[in-house]
Write a protein that holds these residues in place. Structure first.
Motif, PDB file in Angstrom:
ATOM      1  N   ARG A   1      55.642  -0.028 -23.008  1.00 56.49           N
ATOM      2  CA  ARG A   1      54.687  -0.863 -23.716  1.00 56.49           C
ATOM      3  C   ARG A   1      54.963  -2.152 -23.028  1.00 56.49           C
ATOM      4  NH1 ARG A   1      57.455  -1.041 -29.752  1.00 56.49           N
ATOM      5  NH2 ARG A   1      56.653  -3.149 -29.876  1.00 56.49           N
ATOM      6  N   VAL A   2      54.162  -3.444 -23.308  1.00 58.88           N
ATOM      7  CA  VAL A   2      54.340  -4.533 -23.028  1.00 58.88           C
ATOM      8  C   VAL A   2      55.828  -5.122 -23.379  1.00 58.88           C
ATOM      9  CG1 VAL A   2      53.450  -6.773 -22.650  1.00 58.88           C
ATOM     10  CG2 VAL A   2      52.000  -4.952 -22.622  1.00 58.88           C
ATOM     11  N   PRO A   3      56.760  -5.442 -22.348  1.00 60.27           N
ATOM     12  CA  PRO A   3      57.861  -5.937 -22.784  1.00 60.27           C
ATOM     13  C   PRO A   3      57.933  -7.272 -23.396  1.00 60.27           C
ATOM     14  CG  PRO A   3      57.219  -6.423 -20.426  1.00 60.27           C
ATOM     15  CD  PRO A   3      56.343  -5.511 -20.807  1.00 60.27           C
ATOM     16  N   GLY A   4      59.076  -7.530 -24.283  1.00 60.71           N
ATOM     17  CA  GLY A   4      58.991  -8.719 -24.978  1.00 60.71           C
ATOM     18  C   GLY A   4      58.290  -8.905 -26.329  1.00 60.71           C
ATOM     19  N   ILE A   5      57.640  -7.924 -26.544  1.00 57.88           N
ATOM     20  CA  ILE A   5      56.662  -7.820 -27.835  1.00 57.88           C
ATOM     21  C   ILE A   5      57.108  -6.969 -28.821  1.00 57.88           C
ATOM     22  CG2 ILE A   5      54.502  -7.661 -28.874  1.00 57.88           C
ATOM     23  CD1 ILE A   5      53.352  -8.398 -25.845  1.00 57.88           C
TER      24      ILE A   5
ATOM     25  N   GLN B   1      44.035  -4.039 -21.696  1.00 61.34           N
ATOM     26  CA  GLN B   1      44.503  -4.966 -20.778  1.00 61.34           C
ATOM     27  C   GLN B   1      45.083  -5.995 -21.572  1.00 61.34           C
ATOM     28  OE1 GLN B   1      40.820  -6.177 -19.070  1.00 61.34           O
ATOM     29  NE2 GLN B   1      41.543  -5.860 -16.875  1.00 61.34           N
ATOM     30  N   VAL B   2      46.256  -6.616 -21.369  1.00 67.17           N
ATOM     31  CA  VAL B   2      47.018  -7.461 -22.402  1.00 67.17           C
ATOM     32  C   VAL B   2      47.467  -8.653 -21.536  1.00 67.17           C
ATOM     33  CG1 VAL B   2      49.064  -7.960 -23.671  1.00 67.17           C
ATOM     34  CG2 VAL B   2      47.907  -5.873 -24.299  1.00 67.17           C
ATOM     35  N   VAL B   3      46.956  -9.821 -22.033  1.00 63.08           N
ATOM     36  CA  VAL B   3      47.501 -11.180 -21.459  1.00 63.08           C
ATOM     37  C   VAL B   3      48.546 -11.608 -22.260  1.00 63.08           C
ATOM     38  CG1 VAL B   3      46.836 -13.508 -20.736  1.00 63.08           C
ATOM     39  CG2 VAL B   3      45.290 -11.703 -20.474  1.00 63.08           C
ATOM     40  N   ALA B   4      49.913 -11.493 -21.677  1.00 61.33           N
ATOM     41  CA  ALA B   4      50.964 -12.040 -22.613  1.00 61.33           C
ATOM     42  C   ALA B   4      51.325 -13.251 -22.183  1.00 61.33           C
ATOM     43  CB  ALA B   4      52.021 -10.819 -22.271  1.00 61.33           C
ATOM     44  N   VAL B   5      51.569 -14.291 -23.045  1.00 57.75           N
ATOM     45  CA  VAL B   5      52.079 -15.672 -23.050  1.00 57.75           C
ATOM     46  C   VAL B   5      53.364 -15.660 -23.546  1.00 57.75           C
ATOM     47  CG1 VAL B   5      51.516 -18.048 -23.403  1.00 57.75           C
ATOM     48  CG2 VAL B   5      49.697 -16.130 -23.176  1.00 57.75           C
ATOM     49  N   TYR B   6      54.302 -15.658 -22.729  1.00 59.22           N
ATOM     50  CA  TYR B   6      55.826 -16.176 -23.046  1.00 59.22           C
ATOM     51  C   TYR B   6      56.141 -17.299 -22.906  1.00 59.22           C
ATOM     52  CZ  TYR B   6      55.814 -10.886 -21.666  1.00 59.22           C
ATOM     53  OH  TYR B   6      55.549  -9.468 -21.582  1.00 59.22           O
TER      54      TYR B   6
END
Length: 242
Positions: A52-56, A70-75
């Protein structure tokens, strides 16, 4: 590539008149000093396959539609920080892979889970990405793209901000999907803010949008695919993990 073409003259006049409000929501009316525009190249993709997408954390991950690939992750760097990192992840089979990442900016005062007009904070959450546009011609896009001079930032803003909206991708927060990004309709009302976009960076925080380099915007515009149901998951790192 799907294009809506230039906005109709009558609609352009209406939107153009409202664009100062919409563009201000994206982050141009601060007349303080601004750092030079980020011209750096984007980073190389991560090779690791991820489940899975990390940090979420579970709370937000459960809001990502099952069909999204597709996931655009904004950290965000911190609750009250304007600095962030954007990363694009694509699902291949059962695993996620990071394609690119870029330095970015978010709201000047950081992040909020209860965004309101003028709070200078970006909303935390999961939002679909359905429509794009800008002053410039589409660089080869799959998302519907509206090219219009109505996106032009007002010339009374600092010069560093003039190209912020050359390319934009609408974040589907308090807007009608399937319309141009600068459509002023706000289904939840004006007080909840709106016109929140991914757009080009001017070197400092925005009023609520997420900004990044021109090369990053061109890459996203060329890569995001409606068939993969792209979403953005955005927030400060602590809220993302919650």
């Amino acid at each position: 590539m799907r294009r809506r073409g230039s906005a109709r003259a009558g609609l352009s006049a209406v939107i153009g008149g409202l664009l100062v409000m919409s563009a201000a929501a994206c982050g141009g009316s601060d007349h303080g000093s601004a750092a030079p525009r980020d011209k750096s190249d984007d980073t190389q993709p991560r090779k690791t396959a991820l489940k899975r997408v990390p940090g979420i954390g579970d709370r937000l991950w459960r809001q990502v539609p099952a069909g999204s690939r597709q996931v655009v992750a904004v950290y965000g760097a911190g609750k009250n920080s304007p600095d962030s990192t954007v990363a694009l992840f694509t699902k291949h089979g059962a695993v996620w892979k990071q394609e690119r990442s870029w330095a970015a900016h978010n709201g000047r005062k950081g992040w909020t889970t209860d965004h309101h007009e003028g709070d200078l904070r970006s909303p935390v959450g999961v939002f679909t990405l359905s429509d794009a546009g800008g002053v410039l011609a589409a660089p080869g896009t799959r998302l519907p793209y509206t090219r219009s001079a109505a996106f032009q930032a007002p010339r009374y803003w600092k010069k560093a901000y003039w190209h912020d909206f050359d390319y934009v991708i609408a974040i589907d927060y308090n807007r009608v999907r399937g319309t141009a990004p600068n459509d002023p309709t706000r289904p939840q009302g004006q007080s909840k803010g709106g016109s929140i976009w991914l757009h080009m960076d001017h070197g400092s925080g925005t009023s609520a949008c997420v900004s990044q380099s021109e090369s990053a915007m061109r890459y996203l515009l060329r890569t995001l695919d409606p068939r993969l149901h792209p979403v953005v998951v955005m927030g400060d790192k602590a809220d993302l993990k919650a």
